[in-house]
Scaffold this motif. Structure first.
Motif, PDB file in Angstrom:
ATOM      1  N   ARG A  27       0.840  -1.208   0.000  1.00  0.00           N
ATOM      2  CA  ARG A  27       0.000   0.000   0.000  1.00  0.00           C
ATOM      3  C   ARG A  27       0.872   1.255   0.000  1.00  0.00           C
ATOM      4  N   LYS A  28       1.919   1.249   0.790  1.00  0.00           N
ATOM      5  CA  LYS A  28       2.839   2.389   0.821  1.00  0.00           C
ATOM      6  C   LYS A  28       3.504   2.559  -0.548  1.00  0.00           C
ATOM      7  N   GLN A  29       3.843   1.433  -1.198  1.00  0.00           N
ATOM      8  CA  GLN A  29       4.439   1.483  -2.539  1.00  0.00           C
ATOM      9  C   GLN A  29       3.487   2.155  -3.525  1.00  0.00           C
ATOM     10  N   GLU A  30       2.227   1.780  -3.480  1.00  0.00           N
ATOM     11  CA  GLU A  30       1.222   2.395  -4.360  1.00  0.00           C
ATOM     12  C   GLU A  30       1.152   3.903  -4.142  1.00  0.00           C
ATOM     13  N   ILE A  31       1.178   4.298  -2.892  1.00  0.00           N
ATOM     14  CA  ILE A  31       1.079   5.725  -2.565  1.00  0.00           C
ATOM     15  C   ILE A  31       2.306   6.477  -3.069  1.00  0.00           C
ATOM     16  N   LEU A  32       3.493   5.952  -2.772  1.00  0.00           N
ATOM     17  CA  LEU A  32       4.710   6.616  -3.249  1.00  0.00           C
ATOM     18  C   LEU A  32       4.749   6.665  -4.773  1.00  0.00           C
ATOM     19  N   ASP A  33       4.394   5.566  -5.420  1.00  0.00           N
ATOM     20  CA  ASP A  33       4.391   5.545  -6.882  1.00  0.00           C
ATOM     21  C   ASP A  33       3.434   6.585  -7.448  1.00  0.00           C
ATOM     22  N   SER A  34       2.283   6.767  -6.798  1.00  0.00           N
ATOM     23  CA  SER A  34       1.327   7.761  -7.298  1.00  0.00           C
ATOM     24  C   SER A  34       1.883   9.177  -7.157  1.00  0.00           C
ATOM     25  N   VAL A  35       2.625   9.436  -6.092  1.00  0.00           N
ATOM     26  CA  VAL A  35       3.264  10.748  -5.930  1.00  0.00           C
ATOM     27  C   VAL A  35       4.314  10.941  -7.010  1.00  0.00           C
ATOM     28  N   TYR A  36       5.162   9.941  -7.212  1.00  0.00           N
ATOM     29  CA  TYR A  36       6.209  10.046  -8.234  1.00  0.00           C
ATOM     30  C   TYR A  36       5.601  10.226  -9.630  1.00  0.00           C
ATOM     31  N   GLU A  37       4.544   9.483  -9.897  1.00  0.00           N
ATOM     32  CA  GLU A  37       3.886   9.592 -11.197  1.00  0.00           C
ATOM     33  C   GLU A  37       3.259  10.973 -11.377  1.00  0.00           C
ATOM     34  N   TYR A  38       2.597  11.474 -10.359  1.00  0.00           N
ATOM     35  CA  TYR A  38       1.943  12.781 -10.432  1.00  0.00           C
ATOM     36  C   TYR A  38       2.960  13.876 -10.759  1.00  0.00           C
ATOM     37  N   TYR A  39       4.119  13.817 -10.117  1.00  0.00           N
ATOM     38  CA  TYR A  39       5.151  14.829 -10.338  1.00  0.00           C
ATOM     39  C   TYR A  39       6.125  14.455 -11.449  1.00  0.00           C
ATOM     40  N   ASN A  40       5.893  13.290 -12.060  1.00  0.00           N
ATOM     41  CA  ASN A  40       6.739  12.811 -13.148  1.00  0.00           C
ATOM     42  C   ASN A  40       8.222  12.843 -12.749  1.00  0.00           C
ATOM     43  N   PHE A  41       8.482  12.312 -11.574  1.00  0.00           N
ATOM     44  CA  PHE A  41       9.838  12.326 -11.043  1.00  0.00           C
ATOM     45  C   PHE A  41      10.024  11.137 -10.115  1.00  0.00           C
ATOM     46  N   VAL A  42      11.121  10.437 -10.284  1.00  0.00           N
ATOM     47  CA  VAL A  42      11.457   9.335  -9.394  1.00  0.00           C
ATOM     48  C   VAL A  42      12.763   9.710  -8.692  1.00  0.00           C
ATOM     49  N   PRO A  43      12.714   9.896  -7.390  1.00  0.00           N
ATOM     50  CA  PRO A  43      13.913  10.321  -6.672  1.00  0.00           C
ATOM     51  C   PRO A  43      14.976   9.225  -6.601  1.00  0.00           C
ATOM     52  N   THR A  44      16.210   9.646  -6.572  1.00  0.00           N
ATOM     53  CA  THR A  44      17.299   8.688  -6.379  1.00  0.00           C
ATOM     54  C   THR A  44      17.728   8.649  -4.924  1.00  0.00           C
ATOM     55  N   THR A  45      17.591   9.760  -4.223  1.00  0.00           N
ATOM     56  CA  THR A  45      17.959   9.810  -2.807  1.00  0.00           C
ATOM     57  C   THR A  45      16.724  10.167  -1.976  1.00  0.00           C
ATOM     58  N   LEU A 123      15.935  20.482   3.266  1.00  0.00           N
ATOM     59  CA  LEU A 123      16.693  19.265   2.978  1.00  0.00           C
ATOM     60  C   LEU A 123      16.345  18.674   1.616  1.00  0.00           C
ATOM     61  N   ALA A 124      15.135  18.958   1.153  1.00  0.00           N
ATOM     62  CA  ALA A 124      14.629  18.332  -0.076  1.00  0.00           C
ATOM     63  C   ALA A 124      14.929  19.198  -1.295  1.00  0.00           C
ATOM     64  N   THR A 125      15.515  18.574  -2.302  1.00  0.00           N
ATOM     65  CA  THR A 125      15.745  19.301  -3.552  1.00  0.00           C
ATOM     66  C   THR A 125      14.506  19.255  -4.443  1.00  0.00           C
ATOM     67  N   ASP A 126      13.636  18.276  -4.219  1.00  0.00           N
ATOM     68  CA  ASP A 126      12.459  18.159  -5.082  1.00  0.00           C
ATOM     69  C   ASP A 126      11.135  18.158  -4.321  1.00  0.00           C
ATOM     70  N   PHE A 127      10.962  17.264  -3.363  1.00  0.00           N
ATOM     71  CA  PHE A 127       9.717  17.311  -2.608  1.00  0.00           C
ATOM     72  C   PHE A 127       9.820  16.651  -1.252  1.00  0.00           C
ATOM     73  N   VAL A 128       8.854  17.049  -0.399  1.00  0.00           N
ATOM     74  CA  VAL A 128       8.713  16.504   0.944  1.00  0.00           C
ATOM     75  C   VAL A 128       7.376  15.778   0.997  1.00  0.00           C
ATOM     76  N   ILE A 129       7.393  14.581   1.539  1.00  0.00           N
ATOM     77  CA  ILE A 129       6.159  13.846   1.776  1.00  0.00           C
ATOM     78  C   ILE A 129       5.995  13.809   3.287  1.00  0.00           C
ATOM     79  N   SER A 130       4.953  14.472   3.779  1.00  0.00           N
ATOM     80  CA  SER A 130       4.826  14.588   5.231  1.00  0.00           C
ATOM     81  C   SER A 130       3.858  13.593   5.823  1.00  0.00           C
ATOM     82  N   THR A 131       3.217  12.823   5.011  1.00  0.00           N
ATOM     83  CA  THR A 131       2.394  11.724   5.522  1.00  0.00           C
ATOM     84  C   THR A 131       2.218  10.723   4.397  1.00  0.00           C
ATOM     85  N   VAL A 132       2.101   9.479   4.770  1.00  0.00           N
ATOM     86  CA  VAL A 132       1.806   8.439   3.798  1.00  0.00           C
ATOM     87  C   VAL A 132       0.546   7.755   4.296  1.00  0.00           C
ATOM     88  N   ARG A 133      -0.584   8.189   3.737  1.00  0.00           N
ATOM     89  CA  ARG A 133      -1.883   7.726   4.231  1.00  0.00           C
ATOM     90  C   ARG A 133      -2.022   6.224   4.128  1.00  0.00           C
TER      91      ARG A 133
END
Length: 134
Positions: A27-45, A123-133
């Motif tokens: 479930r957490k993977q789905e949520i993170l993937d949806s954030v990455y997809e929405y912003y069209n960015f996959v973080p390396t760090t 600390l974040a160069t691209d985005f901060v995720i402050s909760t993972v529902r």
């Protein structure tokens, strides 16, 4: 240890006792993937502040952790997760920072809370995720 580190240990304890830990990770993977997809960015760090089951949904990325106890670090190592513990995050930069919203509630005052938010955002160069529902 800080109060938040103790809280993080409690999150780990609850996670370990859950009968369907893989379902939580999926479930957490789905949520993170949806954030990455929405912003069209996959973080390396990615920096995780405290324990979050989403850390197991970050395969193929450089993972950093802070505000975690030796208990959490030992568990992550035991599970084969490759990560770097960063006890002092001052001046560090990460593509993405994941901090449970509860992290901010451990501030001593409104000003301290605002400072924590600013510090995390810096600390974040691209985005901060402050909760993972859930």
């Amino acid at each position: 240890m800080t109060q938040f580190t103790d809280y993080s240990d409690n999150i780990l304890s609850a996670f370990k006792q859950h009968a369907k830990t893989q379902d939580i990770i999926d479930r957490k993977q789905e949520i993170l993937d949806s954030v990455y997809e929405y912003y069209n960015f996959v973080p390396t760090t990615i920096l995780f502040i405290g324990f979050n089951p989403a850390i197991f949904a970050t395969e193929g990325r450089q993972i950093f952790v802070t505000e975690v106890s030796p208990v959490v670090r030992d568990y992550l190592t035991q599970k084969g997760l490759k990560f770097t513990h960063v006890p002092d995050i001052t001046g560090q930069k990460f593509d993405c920072v994941v901090a449970m919203d509860e992290y901010f509630t451990f501030a001593d005052s409104d000003q301290d809370q605002q400072n924590k938010i600013l510090r995390i955002c810096n600390l974040a160069t691209d985005f901060v995720i402050s909760t993972v529902r859930d």
